[in-house]
Design an enzyme around this catalytic site. Structure first.
Site, PDB file in Angstrom:
ATOM      1  N   GLY A 198       0.820  -1.205   0.000  1.00  0.00           N
ATOM      2  CA  GLY A 198       0.000   0.000   0.000  1.00  0.00           C
ATOM      3  C   GLY A 198       0.851   1.252   0.000  1.00  0.00           C
ATOM      4  O   GLY A 198       1.969   1.273  -0.545  1.00  0.00           O
ATOM      5  N   SER A 199       0.344   2.276   0.642  1.00  0.00           N
ATOM      6  CA  SER A 199       0.991   3.592   0.560  1.00  0.00           C
ATOM      7  C   SER A 199       2.382   3.635   1.175  1.00  0.00           C
ATOM      8  O   SER A 199       3.150   4.545   0.884  1.00  0.00           O
ATOM      9  CB  SER A 199       0.121   4.633   1.249  1.00  0.00           C
ATOM     10  OG  SER A 199      -1.144   4.654   0.654  1.00  0.00           O
ATOM     11  N   THR A 200       2.706   2.657   2.028  1.00  0.00           N
ATOM     12  CA  THR A 200       4.061   2.697   2.596  1.00  0.00           C
ATOM     13  C   THR A 200       5.104   2.559   1.496  1.00  0.00           C
ATOM     14  O   THR A 200       6.234   2.993   1.643  1.00  0.00           O
ATOM     15  CB  THR A 200       4.289   1.561   3.625  1.00  0.00           C
ATOM     16  OG1 THR A 200       4.018   0.311   2.997  1.00  0.00           O
ATOM     17  CG2 THR A 200       3.406   1.734   4.840  1.00  0.00           C
ATOM     18  N   GLU A 236      -8.620   4.861   3.168  1.00  0.00           N
ATOM     19  CA  GLU A 236      -7.203   4.987   2.859  1.00  0.00           C
ATOM     20  C   GLU A 236      -6.468   5.720   3.969  1.00  0.00           C
ATOM     21  O   GLU A 236      -6.893   6.776   4.418  1.00  0.00           O
ATOM     22  CB  GLU A 236      -7.056   5.744   1.525  1.00  0.00           C
ATOM     23  CG  GLU A 236      -5.651   6.003   1.098  1.00  0.00           C
ATOM     24  CD  GLU A 236      -5.018   4.796   0.415  1.00  0.00           C
ATOM     25  OE1 GLU A 236      -3.872   4.881   0.019  1.00  0.00           O
ATOM     26  OE2 GLU A 236      -5.711   3.759   0.303  1.00  0.00           O
TER      27      GLU A 236
END
Lengths: 487, 474
Positions: free
Chosen positions: A216-218, A463
């Site tokens: 994901g966003s990491t 999110e």
């Protein structure tokens, strides 16, 4: 009648000769193969015939041995705080084999390793019983406990690394299991084993090393590092050319942002509020091959990361198209990472661009505590320059100070982090994974810890909120524990 | 036939009796098992076994008695047979004692029978009885030729012995093989004794019929084919051994009898065709029985690849365990008392006792044991060669051949060379019948060898060969 008698005597001689040849065949030619067959219980009997050496954390053994009766195996493995340490030790069961450190360092633990040959030989003359050596780990018991308690009943994993050396400080996977429960070979052991093996929660899986999740966003910190390294962005505060709405290259699919104000947002701002469009755009500009190059320097696509327990390979797809690459740049599509991998990414950034090889066995000791092997920290690669690493650090600090990672804030300590909530399942129907990666740095610029946390089955689905809300406190607890114990 | 001929002019040359050689060898045969016993005790308990002196004295006394009986009643007997049997019996006792100490077997017995009783004391008792029988045979049987008189009675006796285990109420089915009878708490394996009794019948019968069997034949394709009516006896023995196999599930005994008969038939007639016919018949029988008898099939499968059916078939597991025992022993073995041959389970101290030798004494030990057995066989064959009467020759070769076949079949079975037959290793295995029967067998061989080596009676003085008077000048 003597002629046939002589022939019969020859025949009897041949019978005995056949037996002599057969015994030579069995006991000389085939001896090795037969004595190590998997059906040959002597192998396990020998394995548990003497007291095993111990696995040691900060001076204290987390394993033990006790004598058992009424079984072929004399000693049974015991574990202190088994559930806490299972992801580190693995298990050694009389009936069900062994895994991880218990299996990989079996030679040292049983005392059969070639390097212990002289100890054994001397022991033979002095009449001492054969003993096993010890495995001394790098783990930090406070950090391990903090991570385990913070995860509580949630399903997830934590990996924490000392960025300067690559030493693993915490390795937690929940729900865990107690290896003591099936260390023997009784009916109870078998019941416990079957129960664990078939459990829906996959208790026996070491999620920190052996489970890959979409990061994901990491993953955006990797994309940011790639953009800086390959000159796509020089100034992290300069506006980018990202339109809103942003369509995936070559498609009419809009990359949806959960944050507001992503149009032309700078890299710094985009990371703070976690804009998907900006990082998809950056990934596209860096190009797939260069994204692959940078992510591989961080350790992706490497199936030989041995700590010494082998971690599963994290994936950044080498063959996908432009739209896939754009989606992968925000940690979705085909991107997959183990918690250890994301901790390595964080550690490399915190260590000014230098990725140290992760390890969790500090040294191997002979039964008399002589050091047989000591791990020397090794540099694995340099995914980004020190200057670029500092820029990414700045952005990550901004995420914690002013952005989605505010729950990891600590007084008097510089904390940099990144949240992530990874969609998965068909049509993203399944509950997302909450991620948080972070590092903590005391004012004297030493950076003692980098952490990656993943929590499966989180309730929230918006999110970044779940990553920041659920995973960040866990990471904070681990960082606090490390700083406190080293401070 | 070789007969020692004495010219009338030379008196009989007295062969050395070799009794002192026997005594010296017997000393070793008692000493070696004592060392072995001490070795096992030290390995298992870390101390010398408490009964060691008693055991040594007991074995020594038995050997001494046997020796005295031989010295008195069979002065010219072969000097090796008694020491070899004593050594094997003594080592067998140590092996059994060693397996008695196995916790694994004790637990197994407790679970299956609710209690464990050690086999070594019983074996010691049987050994004592067996040596008494050995002495009795030498005392009573002054000349083996007397047994010729019992040719047909022996046949009847052998048949009875073979049929006994099938009689309901008397026979006991132990792990699938009906080879035991139990009488008043004691179980006896009649097959072991039948081996000796039937050898008497074969020897007596063949001695009388050898000329008819050898000479009345037609030549066909290089073979002398016997007449139809002469085929009768061999067909009968063949059928009998097949019946034993089918009704008693006893592959070993059936193979042993038929093999012994073919060997004796060949020696009696000197006709190779009998061997060919015998082989064809046993192959035919094996194929037929192998196709229909499921337990034979299981054993053949276990022989072909024990690990392919290791987890599904008990036969495969036993053979696999046994082979792994041998493999784990390697060249020098794990050391007495330090192996895990007891993993084989119930049969570890009977059918599979040789696996313990394999694991704990290694290749070196197994070869030594095989050579000891080989020596017994060799002395038996030598006795047959030296025997002066056809009955003695046939009897001796029958017994030695049966002994050789038994060694081959048992050791070959546990080593996976041939399918397992479920017989016991002579003198080593735990079990009364086996010890008794094999000591009787040794006694008979000693008797025949004594007769063979005994100097012929001094010839009557002949008037023609008076000493010539020497006239000396003085």
């Amino acid at each position: 009648m003597n002629k046939p008698l002589r022939r019969i005597s020859l025949f009897c001689g041949l019978l005995v000769l056949a037996l002599l040849i057969r015994t030579n065949w069995l006991q000389y030619v085939q001896a090795e193969e037969l004595s190590t067959r998997k059906e040959n219980r002597r192998v396990q009997i020998a394995q548990y015939a003497t007291e095993r050496g111990n696995i040691i954390v900060k001076g204290d053994p987390i394993t033990g041995s006790k004598v058992t009766d009424g079984s072929d195996y004399k000693f049974k493995r015991t574990y202190t705080n088994g559930e806490l340490w299972a992801p580190v030790t693995g298990y050694a069961s009389q009936a069900f084999g062994s895994t991880q450190l218990e299996s990989l360092e079996d030679g040292i633990l049983t005392g059969n390793d070639d390097r212990l040959f002289f100890d054994r030989t001397i022991g033979m003359f002095t009449g001492e019983k054969k003993q096993g050596g010890n495995v001394v780990t790098t783990l930090n018991p406070e950090a391990q406990k903090a991570a385990f308690e913070a995860l509580g009943t949630k399903k997830g994993a934590v990996a924490a690394i000392d960025p300067r050396t690559g030493a693993i400080l915490a390795l937690v996977s929940t729900p865990s299991y107690d290896p003591s429960r099936f260390a023997g070979n009784s009916k109870d052991d078998e019941k416990a084993w079957v129960e664990l093996k078939d459990s829906e929660d996959k208790n026996l899986v070491n999620r920190a090393l052996r489970e890959t999740y979409p990061p994901g966003s990491t993953f955006k910190v990797v994309t940011a590092a790639a953009a800086l390294e390959h000159g796509v962005v020089q100034d992290i505060n300069a506006p980018t050319d990202t339109p809103d709405p942003y369509f995936l290259p070559g498609t009419k699919t809009e990359m949806i942002n959960h944050a507001k104000g992503c149009e032309k947002a700078s890299l710094n701002e985009a990371l703070r509020i976690s804009c998907n469009s900006v990082f998809a755009n950056m990934g596209d500009k860096v190009t797939r091959d260069k994204m692959v190059e940078t992510s591989e320097k961080f350790g992706f696509n490497n199936d030989k990361i041995d700590v010494p327990v082998r971690a599963f390979a994290s994936i950044y797809d080498k063959k996908m198209g432009k739209d896939g690459n754009a989606q992968s740049s925000i940690g979705q599509f085909n991107t997959a990472a183990t918690p250890l991998q994301m901790a390595m990414v964080t550690a490399a950034i915190a260590n000014d661009g230098k990725l140290m090889k992760p390890y969790m066995v500090d040294m191997l000791q002979a039964p008399n505590l002589d050091v047989i092997e000591k791990h020397e920290p090794q540099e694995m690669s340099r995914p980004l320059s020190a200057a670029n690493a500092e820029k990414v650090q700045q952005m990550m600090v901004n995420v914690v100070a002013n952005g989605t990672g505010s729950k990891a804030k600590m007084n008097g300590v510089t904390v940099g982090g990144k949240t992530g909530t990874a969609q998965h399942g068909e049509g993203n129907k399944k509950r997302p994974y909450a991620w948080f990666i972070s590092y903590a740095e005391t004012p004297d610029k030493a950076s003692p810890v980098a952490v990656a946390v993943v929590i499966e089955d989180s309730e929230a689905d918006r999110e970044d909120i779940s990553g920041g809300g659920l995973a960040a406190p866990v990471a904070k607890a681990v960082m606090e524990a490390v700083l406190k114990s080293q401070g | 036939m070789s007969v020692v001929t004495n010219t009338t002019t030379i008196g009989a040359i007295e062969l050395p009796s070799r009794r002192n050689t026997e005594l010296l060898l017997l000393g070793f045969a008692v000493l070696i098992p004592m060392f072995a016993y001490a070795n096992v005790g030290l390995a298992i308990n870390g101390s010398l076994p408490p009964g060691m002196v008693l055991y040594g004295l007991g074995l020594g006394a038995l050997a001494g008695i046997a020796h005295l009986v031989v010295r008195r009643y069979a002065k010219y007997a072969d000097p090796l047979l008694l020491p070899l049997a004593t050594l094997l019996n003594g080592l067998g006792l140590v092996l059994i004692w060693r397996l008695d100490q196995s916790e694994r077997l004790q637990n197994l017995a407790k679970r299956a029978f609710g209690g464990f009783s050690p086999s070594a004391p019983r074996q010691m008792m049987y050994t004592a009885v067996a040596i008494a029988l050995f002495a009795a045979v030498l005392l009573v049987l002054k000349d083996h030729r007397v047994l010729q008189r019992f040719t047909y009675i022996s046949m009847a006796g052998a048949l009875v012995l073979l049929i006994l285990p099938v009689i309901p109420g008397l026979g006991a089915d132990v792990f699938g093989a009906k080879i035991w009878i139990s009488v008043g708490g004691f179980s006896i394996q009649p097959g072991e004794f039948a081996k000796i009794v039937i050898a008497i019948f074969f020897a007596g019968y063949l001695m009388v019929k050898r000329d008819a069997l050898a000479l009345a034949s037609r030549r066909f394709m290089g073979l002398y084919l016997p007449r139809g009516r002469d085929l009768g006896p061999i067909l009968m023995i063949w059928a009998m051994s097949l019946l034993v196999l089918v009704f008693e599930n006893d592959l070993g005994t059936s193979l042993l009898f038929f093999g012994m008969f073919v060997i004796m038939l060949y020696v009696a007639t000197e006709r190779t065709s009998w061997i060919v016919i015998g082989l064809l018949m046993s192959v035919g029988g094996a194929v037929v029985v192998g196709t229909f008898a499921s337990h034979v099939q299981a054993r053949v499968n276990a022989w072909l690849d024990p690990f392919a059916c290791y987890t599904t078939s008990g036969a495969c597991e036993q053979v696999g365990q046994s082979i792994m025992s041998f493999g784990s022993g390697g060249v020098l073995g794990a050391g007495w008392g330090q192996g895990n041959s007891d993993l084989i389970g119930f049969a570890a101290n009977s059918d599979f006792i040789f696996s313990t030798v394999g694991e704990e004494l290694g290749l070196a030990g197994v070869m030594a044991f095989l050579l000891l057995y080989g020596l017994i066989i060799e002395r038996g064959v030598r006795t047959a060669l030296a025997a002066r009467d056809p009955f003695g020759k046939l009897f001796a070769i029958g017994l030695s051949g049966a002994f050789a076949l038994q060694i081959f079949v048992v050791a070959g079975g546990v080593m996976g060379l041939i399918p397992l037959t479920g017989m016991t290793m002579p003198f080593l295995a735990s079990g009364g019948s086996s010890v008794l029967a094999n000591w009787i067998l040794i006694a008979i061989l000693i008797r025949i060898s004594d007769t063979a080596r005994r100097p012929a009676p001094a010839p009557a003085p002949s008037p023609d060969s008076e000493m010539t008077q020497v006239v000396r000048p003085s």
